[in-house]
Design an enzyme around this catalytic site. Sequence first.
Site, PDB file in Angstrom:
ATOM      1  N   ASP A   1       0.842  -1.194   0.000  1.00 27.83           N
ATOM      2  CA  ASP A   1       0.000   0.000   0.000  1.00 27.83           C
ATOM      3  C   ASP A   1       0.879   1.247   0.000  1.00 27.83           C
ATOM      4  O   ASP A   1       1.694   1.437   0.905  1.00 27.83           O
ATOM      5  CB  ASP A   1      -0.930  -0.015   1.217  1.00 27.83           C
ATOM      6  CG  ASP A   1      -2.067   0.984   1.062  1.00 27.83           C
ATOM      7  OD1 ASP A   1      -2.355   1.387  -0.083  1.00 27.83           O
ATOM      8  OD2 ASP A   1      -2.664   1.367   2.085  1.00 27.83           O
TER       9      ASP A   1
ATOM     10  N   ASP B   1      -9.068   0.652   2.174  1.00 28.50           N
ATOM     11  CA  ASP B   1      -8.093   0.255   3.188  1.00 28.50           C
ATOM     12  C   ASP B   1      -8.649   0.637   4.558  1.00 28.50           C
ATOM     13  O   ASP B   1      -8.306   1.676   5.122  1.00 28.50           O
ATOM     14  CB  ASP B   1      -6.759   0.965   2.902  1.00 28.50           C
ATOM     15  CG  ASP B   1      -5.721   0.693   3.976  1.00 28.50           C
ATOM     16  OD1 ASP B   1      -5.804  -0.353   4.631  1.00 28.50           O
ATOM     17  OD2 ASP B   1      -4.821   1.545   4.151  1.00 28.50           O
TER      18      ASP B   1
ATOM     19  N   LYS C   1      -4.314  -1.795  10.207  1.00 31.51           N
ATOM     20  CA  LYS C   1      -4.643  -1.789   8.778  1.00 31.51           C
ATOM     21  C   LYS C   1      -4.900  -3.183   8.219  1.00 31.51           C
ATOM     22  O   LYS C   1      -5.514  -3.310   7.172  1.00 31.51           O
ATOM     23  CB  LYS C   1      -3.459  -1.202   7.991  1.00 31.51           C
ATOM     24  CG  LYS C   1      -3.137   0.237   8.319  1.00 31.51           C
ATOM     25  CD  LYS C   1      -3.949   1.149   7.454  1.00 31.51           C
ATOM     26  CE  LYS C   1      -3.436   2.573   7.518  1.00 31.51           C
ATOM     27  NZ  LYS C   1      -4.218   3.425   6.622  1.00 31.51           N
TER      28      LYS C   1
ATOM     29  N   GLU D   1      -9.272  12.739   7.865  1.00 33.64           N
ATOM     30  CA  GLU D   1      -9.068  14.084   7.313  1.00 33.64           C
ATOM     31  C   GLU D   1     -10.369  14.881   7.317  1.00 33.64           C
ATOM     32  O   GLU D   1     -10.406  16.027   7.734  1.00 33.64           O
ATOM     33  CB  GLU D   1      -8.586  13.993   5.865  1.00 33.64           C
ATOM     34  CG  GLU D   1      -7.157  13.587   5.691  1.00 33.64           C
ATOM     35  CD  GLU D   1      -6.853  13.360   4.221  1.00 33.64           C
ATOM     36  OE1 GLU D   1      -6.588  14.333   3.509  1.00 33.64           O
ATOM     37  OE2 GLU D   1      -6.905  12.194   3.783  1.00 33.64           O
TER      38      GLU D   1
ATOM     39  N   GLU E   1      -9.160   4.301  -2.040  1.00 35.87           N
ATOM     40  CA  GLU E   1      -7.924   4.145  -2.817  1.00 35.87           C
ATOM     41  C   GLU E   1      -8.246   3.469  -4.143  1.00 35.87           C
ATOM     42  O   GLU E   1      -9.323   2.909  -4.338  1.00 35.87           O
ATOM     43  CB  GLU E   1      -6.922   3.248  -2.069  1.00 35.87           C
ATOM     44  CG  GLU E   1      -6.568   3.730  -0.678  1.00 35.87           C
ATOM     45  CD  GLU E   1      -5.335   3.021  -0.101  1.00 35.87           C
ATOM     46  OE1 GLU E   1      -4.597   2.361  -0.861  1.00 35.87           O
ATOM     47  OE2 GLU E   1      -5.130   3.146   1.124  1.00 35.87           O
TER      48      GLU E   1
ATOM     49  N   THR F   1      -4.626   6.651   0.091  1.00 35.95           N
ATOM     50  CA  THR F   1      -5.846   7.451   0.100  1.00 35.95           C
ATOM     51  C   THR F   1      -5.764   8.561  -0.950  1.00 35.95           C
ATOM     52  O   THR F   1      -4.840   9.369  -0.923  1.00 35.95           O
ATOM     53  CB  THR F   1      -6.025   8.081   1.503  1.00 35.95           C
ATOM     54  OG1 THR F   1      -5.921   7.037   2.458  1.00 35.95           O
ATOM     55  CG2 THR F   1      -7.358   8.770   1.637  1.00 35.95           C
TER      56      THR F   1
ATOM     57  N   ARG G   1      -7.920   4.078  13.616  1.00 32.42           N
ATOM     58  CA  ARG G   1      -7.003   5.196  13.870  1.00 32.42           C
ATOM     59  C   ARG G   1      -6.412   5.196  15.266  1.00 32.42           C
ATOM     60  O   ARG G   1      -5.267   5.612  15.456  1.00 32.42           O
ATOM     61  CB  ARG G   1      -7.719   6.526  13.612  1.00 32.42           C
ATOM     62  CG  ARG G   1      -8.264   6.689  12.205  1.00 32.42           C
ATOM     63  CD  ARG G   1      -7.191   6.570  11.166  1.00 32.42           C
ATOM     64  NE  ARG G   1      -7.716   6.815   9.815  1.00 32.42           N
ATOM     65  CZ  ARG G   1      -7.014   6.603   8.709  1.00 32.42           C
ATOM     66  NH1 ARG G   1      -5.769   6.151   8.781  1.00 32.42           N
ATOM     67  NH2 ARG G   1      -7.549   6.848   7.526  1.00 32.42           N
TER      68      ARG G   1
HETATM   69 CA    CA Z   1      -3.849   3.233   2.950  1.00 31.67          CA
END
Ligand code: CA
Length: 403
Positions: free
Chosen positions: A114, A215, A235, A344, A183, A330, A219
């Site tokens: 990734d 993905d 992830k 974000e 993505e 992303t 967080r």
């Molecule tokens: Ca990613």
Amino acid sequence: MIDETHDPALRSWVELANVPGCDFPIQNLPLGVYSTAVDPNPRPGVAIGDAILDLRPWLSGPHLADYFSLSASDRRLFRLTLSRALRQGAPTRPLIPLRDAILHLPAPVGDYTDFYCSLHHASNVGKMFRPNQPLSPNYSWMPLAYHGRSSSIVVSPTPVRRPCGQLGENRFGPTAELDYELELGAWLGPGSMMGRPVSIDQAEDHWAGICLLNDWSARDIQRWEYQPLGPFLSKNFATSISPWVITREALEPFRVSYDAPQPLPYLKQRSDGAFDLTLEAWIRTPTCSTPELICRTNLRYLHWTLAQMIAHHTSNGCPIRPGDLIGTGTVSGPDPESQACLLERTWRGTQPLRLASGEERGYLEDGDEVILRGWAERPGFVRIGLGECRGVILAALEENSQA
Ligand code: CA
């Protein structure tokens, strides 16, 4: 690279493929793997309109590994064969309605990498976590990436279980900050030999097609674990991909000029190495059945191209194999609407999204469904779609919540 298969005047004997706005017109010809209740054996097929044409007359095996092993010139010939077989005037063949098909992973995924190729995404995330140095100095010199996990790559619409993990010192439990990342994925092929870098000029021939890729990211787990070695369990619990492989050949009309940074020679990209591809994320909550758009972005916002990712990935002699998958990272753009993850868009959850239903979302809740969509269009050519990548969030498993 534009040939008769891209001719906007082409029509198919599959009537619904000729309806404007259809994701799968005869100019697209995406490949996938399907089965039906009547015949549960997975096999390759090509999507056309609202149906699937069985590819067993042309491709052997239960998936697309043989296709990904083809050279770029053989892939072009294969596309021409399919285009001619599906044109108006060609003999009709039996079709399987898409609604009757169960779609599978196009091929077993070998290695999965990734990348982190949106400068906008990297800058925003950097500002949140490292305000004094948002962008690391290597960013403008190479496409950064980490090695992901292929065992948890699932095909849309497989549900995704909220993961549990370490959330800080002496804390373990379900993530409270479950996020998506919009993505693009690229299926690699035909592969390269160990010790032999793929040059930037050859690199375009080393990706066979693309898919939508989500993905999924936790967080809070990510914040606690990512230093010093990068993302790990935050992830690799699930990555969702769309089932149809949109071939590189189908995308040729949608190339756009690439505002190249001035990298080292081995990364110097031809001027039209980028693609104009609109990408969207939608959310559907348990209380509101109508999906709501939460992001619209474009692949052309990326700082690095697919060819540059491949050239860099192999620059040390690391081999790539047919069926390997790379993610672009992303695909965030310059505006809030194009920020392609909730981290974000809600600025770490501090500015929740207000949905039309009145609900608010900082991060994803159980029962939420994330739907990714994408398409390419350009005057003089027929619009092609990527289909959908869906996944609904299931509650964390009770017995895993306490360690
Ligand atoms: Ca990613």
